[in-house]
Every structure is written in C-alpha cells, then in structure tokens.
Design a protein around this motif. Structure first.
Motif, PDB file in Angstrom:
ATOM      1  N   ALA A 140       0.837  -1.206   0.000  1.00  9.57           N
ATOM      2  CA  ALA A 140       0.000   0.000   0.000  1.00  9.57           C
ATOM      3  C   ALA A 140       0.872   1.256   0.000  1.00  9.57           C
ATOM      4  O   ALA A 140       0.577   2.223  -0.718  1.00  9.57           O
ATOM      5  N   LEU A 141       1.944   1.250   0.777  1.00  8.79           N
ATOM      6  CA  LEU A 141       2.862   2.388   0.804  1.00  8.79           C
ATOM      7  C   LEU A 141       3.479   2.612  -0.571  1.00  8.79           C
ATOM      8  O   LEU A 141       3.481   3.728  -1.090  1.00  8.79           O
ATOM      9  N   SER A 142       3.981   1.554  -1.166  1.00  7.12           N
ATOM     10  CA  SER A 142       4.611   1.650  -2.480  1.00  7.12           C
ATOM     11  C   SER A 142       3.620   2.145  -3.533  1.00  7.12           C
ATOM     12  O   SER A 142       3.934   3.041  -4.327  1.00  7.12           O
ATOM     13  N   GLU A 143       2.426   1.584  -3.552  1.00  2.00           N
ATOM     14  CA  GLU A 143       1.411   2.000  -4.523  1.00  2.00           C
ATOM     15  C   GLU A 143       0.999   3.454  -4.314  1.00  2.00           C
ATOM     16  O   GLU A 143       0.802   4.199  -5.275  1.00  2.00           O
ATOM     17  N   THR A 144       0.886   3.868  -3.058  1.00  2.00           N
ATOM     18  CA  THR A 144       0.523   5.255  -2.749  1.00  2.00           C
ATOM     19  C   THR A 144       1.600   6.214  -3.244  1.00  2.00           C
ATOM     20  O   THR A 144       1.303   7.246  -3.857  1.00  2.00           O
ATOM     21  N   LEU A 145       2.857   5.878  -3.004  1.00  2.00           N
ATOM     22  CA  LEU A 145       3.952   6.748  -3.455  1.00  2.00           C
ATOM     23  C   LEU A 145       4.049   6.782  -4.977  1.00  2.00           C
ATOM     24  O   LEU A 145       4.324   7.835  -5.566  1.00  2.00           O
ATOM     25  N   GLN A 146       3.790   5.654  -5.632  1.00  2.00           N
ATOM     26  CA  GLN A 146       3.778   5.643  -7.094  1.00  2.00           C
ATOM     27  C   GLN A 146       2.641   6.505  -7.631  1.00  2.00           C
ATOM     28  O   GLN A 146       2.838   7.280  -8.583  1.00  2.00           O
ATOM     29  N   ASP A 147       1.468   6.380  -7.029  1.00  2.00           N
ATOM     30  CA  ASP A 147       0.322   7.182  -7.454  1.00  2.00           C
ATOM     31  C   ASP A 147       0.611   8.672  -7.272  1.00  2.00           C
ATOM     32  O   ASP A 147       0.362   9.487  -8.171  1.00  2.00           O
ATOM     33  N   LEU A 148       1.153   9.042  -6.128  1.00  2.00           N
ATOM     34  CA  LEU A 148       1.482  10.437  -5.869  1.00  2.00           C
ATOM     35  C   LEU A 148       2.546  10.931  -6.853  1.00  2.00           C
ATOM     36  O   LEU A 148       2.436  12.042  -7.395  1.00  2.00           O
ATOM     37  N   SER A 149       3.533  10.109  -7.138  1.00  2.00           N
ATOM     38  CA  SER A 149       4.588  10.490  -8.092  1.00  2.00           C
ATOM     39  C   SER A 149       4.033  10.692  -9.487  1.00  2.00           C
ATOM     40  O   SER A 149       4.458  11.611 -10.207  1.00  2.00           O
ATOM     41  N   ARG A 150       3.080   9.864  -9.907  1.00  4.72           N
ATOM     42  CA  ARG A 150       2.437  10.063 -11.208  1.00  4.72           C
ATOM     43  C   ARG A 150       1.634  11.354 -11.223  1.00  4.72           C
ATOM     44  O   ARG A 150       1.674  12.113 -12.180  1.00  4.72           O
ATOM     45  N   TRP A 151       0.893  11.584 -10.165  1.00  2.00           N
ATOM     46  CA  TRP A 151       0.065  12.797 -10.063  1.00  2.00           C
ATOM     47  C   TRP A 151       0.948  14.043 -10.127  1.00  2.00           C
ATOM     48  O   TRP A 151       0.555  15.059 -10.691  1.00  2.00           O
ATOM     49  N   LEU A 152       2.150  13.962  -9.575  1.00  4.37           N
ATOM     50  CA  LEU A 152       3.101  15.079  -9.598  1.00  4.37           C
ATOM     51  C   LEU A 152       3.897  15.141 -10.907  1.00  4.37           C
ATOM     52  O   LEU A 152       4.808  15.949 -11.037  1.00  4.37           O
ATOM     53  N   ASN A 153       3.556  14.272 -11.856  1.00  7.21           N
ATOM     54  CA  ASN A 153       4.230  14.195 -13.157  1.00  7.21           C
ATOM     55  C   ASN A 153       5.713  13.844 -13.028  1.00  7.21           C
ATOM     56  O   ASN A 153       6.545  14.329 -13.794  1.00  7.21           O
ATOM     57  N   LYS A 154       6.047  13.011 -12.068  1.00  4.70           N
ATOM     58  CA  LYS A 154       7.415  12.551 -11.878  1.00  4.70           C
ATOM     59  C   LYS A 154       7.619  11.149 -12.426  1.00  4.70           C
ATOM     60  O   LYS A 154       8.738  10.715 -12.605  1.00  4.70           O
ATOM     61  N   LEU A 155       6.522  10.449 -12.670  1.00  5.90           N
ATOM     62  CA  LEU A 155       6.549   9.122 -13.283  1.00  5.90           C
ATOM     63  C   LEU A 155       5.519   9.091 -14.411  1.00  5.90           C
ATOM     64  O   LEU A 155       4.505   9.767 -14.335  1.00  5.90           O
ATOM     65  N   PRO A 156       5.801   8.281 -15.437  1.00  2.00           N
ATOM     66  CA  PRO A 156       4.806   8.178 -16.529  1.00  2.00           C
ATOM     67  C   PRO A 156       3.566   7.428 -16.109  1.00  2.00           C
ATOM     68  O   PRO A 156       3.538   6.696 -15.184  1.00  2.00           O
TER      69      PRO A 156
END
Length: 156
Positions: A140-156
C-alpha cells in the motif's frame, strides 16, 4: 532578548510537534541513500554522495547535463564538474546528441554496475521494510507513493 525559560519552552514545543510529510519522506530516503552509498563503496566504487545523486532514478543515460543539474539541484557548471569526475573514473561519457544536438550522457559498463548495486541494495531494503510493515502495508505504501509520483508528473 529571550530568556533561558523562553528558549526551553520553544524547544519543548519543537520536540512535541509531529513531523509533517516532508520529514516523514526524508527520513526513509536518508536511510536508503546512506545504504546505497555504503554498498557502492563496499563494492569498490569510489563515489561521493554528490556523484551518487547523478545515478538516482531515472539515472544519467541519454540525458543532457542540464537536466541532470536540475535533478540534483545544482548549477550546470557544477554538474559538468561532477560529470568530468565520473568520466575520469570511467563511469560515464558525454557525447554529441542526435544530429549533433546538445551533449548527452551515456553510462559505461562500470556505470551500469553502479545502477545494479544500487538497485540490489534497495531491493534488500524493501525486503527488510516489508518484514517490518508486513506485505500488505508495504505494498500500500509503495502504490501510494507511485500514485502520488504520477500525479506530480514525476513518473509516466
């Protein structure tokens, strides 16, 4: 002028404050960076913390020095100095971009070995943290950080 009593009160308030998200993200990152640095040096890579930052995701491969400078929060001149050192150590090389455009960085085999050691180190940390948090909470932590990173346009 503040009295010692006022300073003590301010220190008490500071120690009672709950850390905000910036600190809560920084604390684990500090552990990860320290462990990667130690792993690289124990594998014989003579690399500084500043040089390590160049290899952080997504890494230098195919990137312009100016982009790396932004990623590492340094000037272009400072990044060129760091890249010169990495070139001398045989970890990267700079070459002309496509159609003679802006110079780009490419990693040597030794540079790719640095990435391998870094990734292996982080995978070990993830296993440790999964053991502490449990698989469900770590996922859940990993998925949350990935989601936040995408929302911040830091990940595709």
């Amino acid at each position: 002028m503040s009295t010692p009593k006022n300073r003590l009160s301010a220190k008490s308030k500071q120690s009672e404050m709950t850390p905000l998200i910036g600190s809560l993200l920084r604390f684990p990152r500090e552990v990860v960076v320290t462990r990667m640095f130690e792993a690289l040096n124990s594998h014989g890579f003579d690399i500084s913390l500043t040089e390590l930052s160049v290899f952080m995701h997504p890494g230098p491969e195919g990137r312009r020095p100016a982009d790396l400078a932004r990623q590492c929060n340094m000037t272009r001149q400072a990044m060129n100095y760091v890249l010169s050192g990495l070139e001398q150590k045989g970890f990267v090389q700079r070459q002309a971009g496509i159609d003679g455009g802006a110079r780009v960085v490419s990693m040597t085999d030794s540079g790719w070995e640095i990435i391998d050691v870094m990734r292996q180190c982080v995978l070990e940390i993830e296993l440790e943290w999964t053991g502490h948090l449990g698989a469900k909470r770590f996922k859940a932590l990993s998925e949350t950080l990935q989601d936040l990173s995408r929302w911040l346009n830091k990940l595709p």
